[in-house]
Design a protein around this motif. Structure first.
Motif, mmCIF file in Angstrom:
data_model
loop_
_atom_site.group_PDB
_atom_site.id
_atom_site.type_symbol
_atom_site.label_atom_id
_atom_site.label_comp_id
_atom_site.label_asym_id
_atom_site.label_seq_id
_atom_site.Cartn_x
_atom_site.Cartn_y
_atom_site.Cartn_z
ATOM 1 N N PRO A 408 0.826 -1.215 0.000
ATOM 2 C CA PRO A 408 0.000 0.000 0.000
ATOM 3 C C PRO A 408 0.858 1.262 0.000
ATOM 4 C CG PRO A 408 0.121 -0.938 2.197
ATOM 5 C CD PRO A 408 1.083 -1.714 1.342
ATOM 6 N N ILE A 410 0.660 5.284 0.836
ATOM 7 C CA ILE A 410 -0.212 6.257 1.489
ATOM 8 C C ILE A 410 0.482 7.610 1.457
ATOM 9 C CG2 ILE A 410 -1.396 6.848 3.644
ATOM 10 C CD1 ILE A 410 -0.952 3.699 4.267
ATOM 11 N N VAL A 412 -0.142 11.601 2.401
ATOM 12 C CA VAL A 412 -1.056 12.544 3.044
ATOM 13 C C VAL A 412 -0.432 13.927 3.012
ATOM 14 C CG1 VAL A 412 -2.380 13.029 5.122
ATOM 15 C CG2 VAL A 412 -1.803 10.671 4.556
ATOM 16 N N LYS A 418 -7.469 12.076 7.724
ATOM 17 C CA LYS A 418 -7.072 10.922 8.505
ATOM 18 C C LYS A 418 -7.076 9.672 7.632
ATOM 19 C CE LYS A 418 -7.680 8.701 12.866
ATOM 20 N NZ LYS A 418 -8.436 8.471 14.057
ATOM 21 N N VAL A 419 -5.983 8.951 7.688
ATOM 22 C CA VAL A 419 -5.870 7.740 6.890
ATOM 23 C C VAL A 419 -5.514 6.586 7.810
ATOM 24 C CG1 VAL A 419 -4.598 6.606 5.032
ATOM 25 C CG2 VAL A 419 -5.104 9.039 4.878
ATOM 26 N N GLU A 420 -6.257 5.533 7.698
ATOM 27 C CA GLU A 420 -5.946 4.360 8.510
ATOM 28 C C GLU A 420 -5.793 3.147 7.604
ATOM 29 O OE1 GLU A 420 -8.392 4.023 12.333
ATOM 30 O OE2 GLU A 420 -9.469 5.450 11.086
ATOM 31 N N HIS A 421 -4.764 2.413 7.843
ATOM 32 C CA HIS A 421 -4.525 1.226 7.028
ATOM 33 C C HIS A 421 -4.195 0.057 7.944
ATOM 34 C CE1 HIS A 421 -2.879 -1.199 3.690
ATOM 35 N NE2 HIS A 421 -2.104 -1.649 4.653
ATOM 36 N N GLU A 422 -4.842 -1.047 7.705
ATOM 37 C CA GLU A 422 -4.516 -2.242 8.483
ATOM 38 C C GLU A 422 -4.365 -3.413 7.536
ATOM 39 O OE1 GLU A 422 -7.492 -3.044 11.420
ATOM 40 O OE2 GLU A 422 -7.277 -1.030 12.242
ATOM 41 N N ALA A 423 -3.451 -4.284 7.859
ATOM 42 C CA ALA A 423 -3.308 -5.470 7.023
ATOM 43 C C ALA A 423 -2.879 -6.643 7.883
ATOM 44 C CB ALA A 423 -2.278 -5.228 5.933
ATOM 45 N N THR B 350 3.609 6.920 3.351
ATOM 46 C CA THR B 350 3.924 5.640 3.982
ATOM 47 C C THR B 350 3.644 4.499 3.033
ATOM 48 O OG1 THR B 350 1.746 5.265 4.921
ATOM 49 C CG2 THR B 350 3.270 6.540 6.239
ATOM 50 N N PRO B 352 3.610 0.588 4.062
ATOM 51 C CA PRO B 352 3.885 -0.595 4.871
ATOM 52 C C PRO B 352 3.647 -1.836 4.002
ATOM 53 C CG PRO B 352 1.738 0.348 5.424
ATOM 54 C CD PRO B 352 2.262 1.119 4.253
ATOM 55 N N HIS B 365 0.306 -5.462 9.774
ATOM 56 C CA HIS B 365 0.788 -4.109 9.930
ATOM 57 C C HIS B 365 -0.391 -3.161 10.014
ATOM 58 C CE1 HIS B 365 1.059 -3.758 5.302
ATOM 59 N NE2 HIS B 365 -0.035 -3.178 5.688
ATOM 60 N N GLY B 366 -0.152 -2.064 10.668
ATOM 61 C CA GLY B 366 -1.176 -1.045 10.754
ATOM 62 C C GLY B 366 -0.496 0.278 10.545
ATOM 63 N N SER B 367 -1.161 1.173 9.836
ATOM 64 C CA SER B 367 -0.585 2.475 9.615
ATOM 65 C C SER B 367 -1.698 3.509 9.690
ATOM 66 C CB SER B 367 0.084 2.513 8.238
ATOM 67 O OG SER B 367 0.501 3.827 7.961
ATOM 68 N N THR B 368 -1.474 4.547 10.450
ATOM 69 C CA THR B 368 -2.467 5.613 10.463
ATOM 70 C C THR B 368 -1.745 6.937 10.262
ATOM 71 O OG1 THR B 368 -2.278 5.920 12.847
ATOM 72 C CG2 THR B 368 -3.988 4.429 12.106
ATOM 73 N N THR B 369 -2.425 7.839 9.592
ATOM 74 C CA THR B 369 -1.901 9.182 9.448
ATOM 75 C C THR B 369 -3.050 10.137 9.718
ATOM 76 O OG1 THR B 369 -0.317 8.451 7.802
ATOM 77 C CG2 THR B 369 -0.772 10.802 7.870
#
Lengths: 483, 426, 252
Positions: A408, A410, A412, A418-423, B350, B352, B365-369
């Motif tokens: 991914p 990202i 910003v 606000k951006v949230e990514h989980e995998a 980012t 990840p 994995h987790g990513s927040t902005t």
């Protein structure tokens, strides 16, 4: 997973692998400017259309194939492809009796009725279908019913003749021919596809769908779809694809463009089941597709849902440009790879307008020797204040010879977003399988059940008629995958 | 300001092992054909390396600089062995080397090649020369340092490496470092990059190769305060043997363009690799972190926690990959990256990544902005805390999660104060 | 119904069952008690066919068939039901869908037509009442987000649905409060008849106040060391297990 289970589970065959004996007209293999002119003249196209094609072709000559996807395949010989194949007979809309019965049979076998009154298996009741074989659209159902509401739903070729103003206004505005190698190729040689326009304030009363079928050997399929939801309009559109089993690899390079005006909404669902190749990885479709939508007006919405089980190689990133303020983009995807399939798929969410929102849910399932990659981009532009994205990308591994990857991106560029990514990546739970077995389910049933549960967030997004089919398809695709 | 005339001609390194001589030739060829990776390359996509910095004279090194007298004021004061390196050259006079501690060896690479040539044999086996910067470094490194901890040695004090940049000359420097931690050994290392009276732009291209032996525990924490004239590409690669634990922490607080490549290779069963970081770019700064947890064998764990705070017109990048190779079953790998933007002109990029070829694994994995929690801000304000103070408190809490991974209390306190300073200057 | 003779089994290299024997006839309820770590749950797992356990000796005949040769799913289809001590969560799969699939598979195995959707639902509703399960629980994913008590009730509900010949309850009472215990026991009593049988594995006597056993066996070190009627359970409750351990030690 123990070795016995791997051995126990046996592979099944591709259900749509037959080919029909339809009388087909094809042109010579190879691609030159003359080929482009020939396709255009066969379709009796106006000059501006040929001009568009030629510009694209000349641009394509200057481009090179992309190599960044996480897929491997021998170099494609673009001169060894037939760029146009069409069933010889033109179907008269009014009279199905005159149609080559082989053709009708072909679609019935696929579960698609070309007769408006006929209900096949009771589920595909209220769906208008545009049926595309090889390069051309053979029949569009319910056209008149839709026309009464002002909805235009027809083949792309017909739209070029009947609605040139709309085509000229929108063609190439979302996916310009300069976009990428395959988009340029498609713009030069596309043969047909579907066109749909929903006028202001109209909610399309039925699901629209296109069914794509590659039948002829040696051909490539290059269709182009253009959907426009005008202000406040709504449409749900479904797309299904199959192809015969052949040892050769066939190229499918489609382009889909969606435009949603102010408060317009487009829901686009795909069940992609092109022939994936055999258990040794021989044959199968190369599915290199560019799909993109633009939320042009404020509060517009574009939602992509895809269930990708077929193709030897899949390379596609249905994307949304969120230009209008408060516009919404969604991407729900299940990608299953088995045997030697490779998939590099995902989405791009490009936030430009303020208060835009996007959601990404991707479920990748890999079995056999396959490789399954999620690749996505979320970009929050400088002016896209208060924008939101949430992404969830999960991978399930069904064996120790397959791969699951997540890439991914990202970006910003403003602070109020606000951006949230989980995998996550994990293997299918042995405890879950045992639990199912203790209740009397065999391996395949247990795996299918668990995987269906795993994908439920995505499957729930599909229209009812497709959801059932997609669930079955998932089970079939997974057969023999547990290793 | 500076001309090449002020630079000393490069000297050739003597006593290099045969393997290294050949590797340098190969690296030179690779570099000659590929050059430095630009932002067209996938791995250096978000890094706008000012080409001027790269064009800095490649033909020589600055004259030896006296170590500034006020150095100690900028250092962390704690009970540690101190190794001062000025513009890449070891300054023994200002160092407090662990001479009396048996089983611990620190010296410049140049000296090591003469006095302990067998130590240098490990150089060049870990760093990936397909990366243009590594190729450049491998072909041209002029010096660096070697740190060797014998097996079963638990080093009594932390080792504090001071990487000081100073002077008026512009230069491009390739330094090569080696750390060898023997089996059952224990060591806590800090590397502090800072500049004092650095009046021209310089470029440091450093490569550090690390071997962590079986059952040993090592921490390596980097504090980067290079200032506005330092550009650096800082490549760290560690090979971890069975049951070893390595924790790598990196705090990037100032610098013009700073690229940190951190790679942990989990090569022995039961190894545990941890990577933590905080990066706080402000206007004119780009901090780019690339990490790799390379799971080569089964039963290893990796954990990663990176926190980014972007201020002003700063750009922050986090690109972390969990790579699980085919036979690395029973891998547990976690990665968390959280970023906040405190300005509308700041950027965070980012990526990840998970690349997984084994099935019996748990990876996530987790990513927040985003921005600081508005509810928390409001709550604090409602209790009478001003916006600015509230913001600092929240940033401190936010970065604290990673700062707390540092073992030494004095270093933690130093970091907290340094982060505070950075926010004050914003 | 089931005849277990001299059954031995190990996990990794640790021998856990050491010559376990038991005969269960239709209509009977057998309670197996014993201190922790004596192999009670291993017995349940081995009978259900968990692959981690290796059977090293002995035989198990279930209604004339060699149970140990059957796959776990075929054991279930033959009518062996295990109420798990720790029921697993299956996200995204609803209880209804799960049971519908399981029943269809079991019916197919037995050569029966599957229930129609309507009949299935009626049957489902009927059994739901037995364990006082609300609709909200049945609609949710299998065990996902269930409390400990809800999971156990769900196990009994599944048992009622699948109507096994032999049900093995593995510490179904652990972690239950008195109300949940009553509901679970009630469910068992409603399902029991002269055709089916139960093996109730428990650590405490209190469950046996609600489910009255015909036989009580004490398991120790991988086998049954003492058998008796329901009064044995009371004796154990009163005196603990130490005297049994002593007896075993004296015999040895």
């Amino acid at each position: 997973m123990s070795q016995e289970i791997i051995d126990e589970v046996i592979a099944s065959d591709y259900k749509y692998g037959w080919s029909s004996d339809i009388e087909t007209e094809t042109i010579k293999k190879g691609l030159t400017e003359d080929t482009v002119r020939l396709i255009s003249s066969k379709k009796n196209e106006p000059g501006w259309m040929l001009e568009f094609r030629l510009k694209a072709f000349r641009h394509w000559l200057k481009m090179t194939e992309p190599t960044w996807p996480n897929v491997q395949y021998p170099k494609i010989d673009f001169q060894n492809i037939i760029y146009y194949a069409a069933p010889k007979q033109k179907i008269e809309l009014e009279n199905l009796d005159q149609v080559d019965p082989e053709l009708i049979k072909t679609f019935e076998k696929l579960g698609i009725s070309l007769e408006e009154q006929k209900r096949l298996s009771g589920v595909r009741s209220n769906i208008a279908v545009d049926a595309v074989i090889d390069s051309v659209s053979v029949k569009t159902t319910f056209k008149e019913t839709l026309y009464e509401k002002g909805i235009i739903f027809c083949s792309f070729s017909e739209a070029v003749q009947e609605h040139p103003d709309l085509i000229q206004k929108y063609l190439g505005t979302v996916v310009p021919y300069t976009d990428n190698f395959y988009a340029a190729l498609n713009a030069a040689v596309f043969s047909d596809g579907s066109f749909c326009y929903i006028p202001k304030g109209v909610r399309c009363p039925m699901e629209l769908s296109t069914y794509f079928r590659i039948n002829s050997a040696g051909t490539g399929q290059f269709e182009r779809t253009l959907l426009i939801a005008d202000e406040g309009a709504y449409v749900s559109y479904l797309e299904g694809c199959t192809a015969p089993m052949r040892d050769e690899n066939q190229l499918h390079a489609a382009v889909v463009e969606l435009v949603a005006h102010k408060e317009g909404e487009i829901k686009y669902s795909t069940v992609q089941n092109w022939y994936p190749g055999d258990k040794e990885g021989k044959g199968g479709i190369y599915n290199f597709v560019t799909k993109r939508g633009i939320c042009l007006g404020e509060r517009s919405k574009i939602s992509w849902t895809q269930v990708e089980t077929g193709s030897a190689i899949t390379w596609k990133y249905p994307s949304v440009i969120l230009k209008g303020d408060y516009s919404v983009g969604e991407f729900y995807s299940v990608a299953v790879t088995n045997n030697y399939q490779q998939a590099d798929t995902g989405t791009k969410m490009l936030h430009i307008g303020k208060n835009t929102k996007s959601t990404i849910v991707s479920k990748g399932i890999s079995g056999g020797h396959s490789n399954n990659s999620y690749r996505g981009l979320v970009r929050i532009g400088k002016k896209a204040e208060n924008s939101r994205n949430f992404s969830q990308c999960d991978s399930l591994l069904l064996g120790d010879k397959c791969g699951a990857h997540t890439f991914p991106y990202i970006e910003v560029n403003n602070k109020s977003s606000k951006v949230e990514h989980e995998a996550t990546t994990s293997k299918i739970g042995e405890d879950q399988i045992f639990y199912c077995k203790q209740r009397g389910l065999d391996n395949e049933k247990a795996v299918a059940l668990i995987v269906n549960g795993y994908c439920r967030d995505v499957l729930n997004q599909l229209p009812m008629e497709f959801a059932v089919e997609a669930q079955k398809l998932l089970s079939i695709s997974l057969e023999g995958s547990v290793g | 300001m500076t001309t090449t005339a002020e630079l000393l001609p490069k000297t050739t390194l003597q006593n290099l092992p045969e393997f290294l001589v050949r590797l340098r030739e190969t690296s030179q060829k690779i570099f000659d054909s590929k050059g430095f990776p630009g932002n067209k390359s996938e791995e250096y996509k978000y890094l706008s390396l000012d080409t001027a910095a790269l064009r800095l004279s490649l033909d020589g090194l600055p004259k030896l600089q006296p170590t500034p007298k006020n150095l100690s004021k900028s250092l962390i004061s704690f009970n540690a062995y101190i190794v001062v390196v000025v513009n890449g050259v070891l300054d023994i006079e200002n160092s407090k080397l662990p001479i009396s501690e048996s089983g611990v060896w620190v010296d410049s690479l140049k000296n090591t090649l003469h006095t302990k040539p067998e130590f240098a044999k490990e150089i060049g086996h870990l760093a990936d020369i397909s990366d243009g910067f590594v190729a450049k470094n491998t072909a041209e490194f002029t010096d660096g340092w070697v740190l060797k901890i014998d097996k079963n040695v638990k080093v009594s004090k932390p080792i504090y490496l001071v990487n000081l940049c100073t002077g008026d000359a512009s230069f491009f420097q390739n330094t090569r470092n080696l750390i060898h931690v023997g089996n059952n050994a224990e060591v806590d290392i800090y590397k502090h990059t800072l500049s004092l009276d650095l009046n021209s732009e310089i470029f440091q291209n450093g490569v550090t190769e690390v071997y962590v032996g079986e059952n040993s525990t090592a921490t390596f924490s980097q504090i980067q305060e290079g200032g506005e004239n330092l550009n650096s590409v800082n490549y760290f690669v560690a090979n971890q043997a069975a049951n070893s634990v390595l924790t790598h922490n990196i705090f990037t607080l100032s610098g013009k363009v700073v690229r940190n490549n951190t790679q942990l290779v989990l090569a022995g069963k039961g190894a545990e690799g941890n990577m933590n970081g905080v990066f706080i770019p402000s206007s004119g700064e780009t901090f780019d972190n690339h990490t790799l947890a390379d799971h080569r064998v089964a039963h290893c764990n990796s954990n990663e926690l990176y926190k980014g705070v972007a201020l002003g017109k700063g750009s922050g990048v986090f690109n972390g990959k969990i790579f699980v190779r085919k036979d690395a079953q029973k891998t547990n790998a976690y990665q968390s990256n959280k970023n906040i933007l405190l300005s509308d002109d700041a950027n965070i990029y980012t990526k990840p990544q998970l690349e997984i070829y084994a099935d019996d694994v748990k990876c996530s994995h987790g990513s927040t902005t985003g921005q600081l929690d508005e509810k928390a801000m409001f709550y604090m304000q409602a209790r009478g805390i001003g916006q600015d103070a509230a913001r600092k408190l929240l940033v401190k809490a936010f970065s604290g999660e990673a700062v707390n991974m540092v073992k030494n209390e004095a270093v933690r306190e130093f970091l907290e104060a340094a982060i505070d300073r950075k926010l004050n200057n914003d | 119904m089931i005849s277990i003779k001299n059954l031995s089994a190990r996990i990794e290299s640790k021998e856990i069952l050491k010559g376990f024997s038991l005969e269960v006839k239709p209509g009977e309820i057998h309670a197996i008690m014993g201190p922790n770590g004596t192999g009670k749950s291993t017995l349940a797992s081995v009978l259900a066919g968990r692959e981690e356990y290796e059977v090293t000796g002995g035989e198990v005949t279930f209604n004339g068939k060699n149970l140990l040769e059957l796959s776990p799913e075929d054991r279930a289809r033959e009518g062996v039901f295990l109420a798990f001590q720790y029921p697993i969560e299956i996200p995204g799969v609803s209880n209804v869908n799960f049971l519908k699939t399981a029943m269809a598979e079991i019916y197919k195995y037995r050569g029966l037509e599957p229930l129609s959707a309507k009949d299935f639902l009626a049957y489902f509703k009927e059994k739901q009442a037995i364990v006082e399960m609300g609709n909200d629980l049945t609609k949710r994913s299998v065990n996902e987000g269930f409390s400990g008590g809800e999971k156990k009730r769900n196990e009994i509900f599944q048992m009622a649905m699948l109507n096994p010949k032999l049900a093995i309850l593995d510490e179904t009472d652990s972690g239950l409060d008195i109300d949940a215990l009553r509901i679970v026991a009630n469910g068992v009593n409603k399902v029991r008849n002269s055709e089916n049988a139960f093996i109730v594995i428990t650590h405490y006597q209190r469950l046996l106040d609600y489910i009255i056993p015909d036989f009580v066996h004490v398991m120790y070190d991988g086998r049954i060391v003492k058998s008796g009627g329901k009064e044995l359970a009371l004796e154990l409750e009163e005196k603990g297990y130490d005297w049994i351990k002593q007896e075993v030690a004296e015999e040895a």
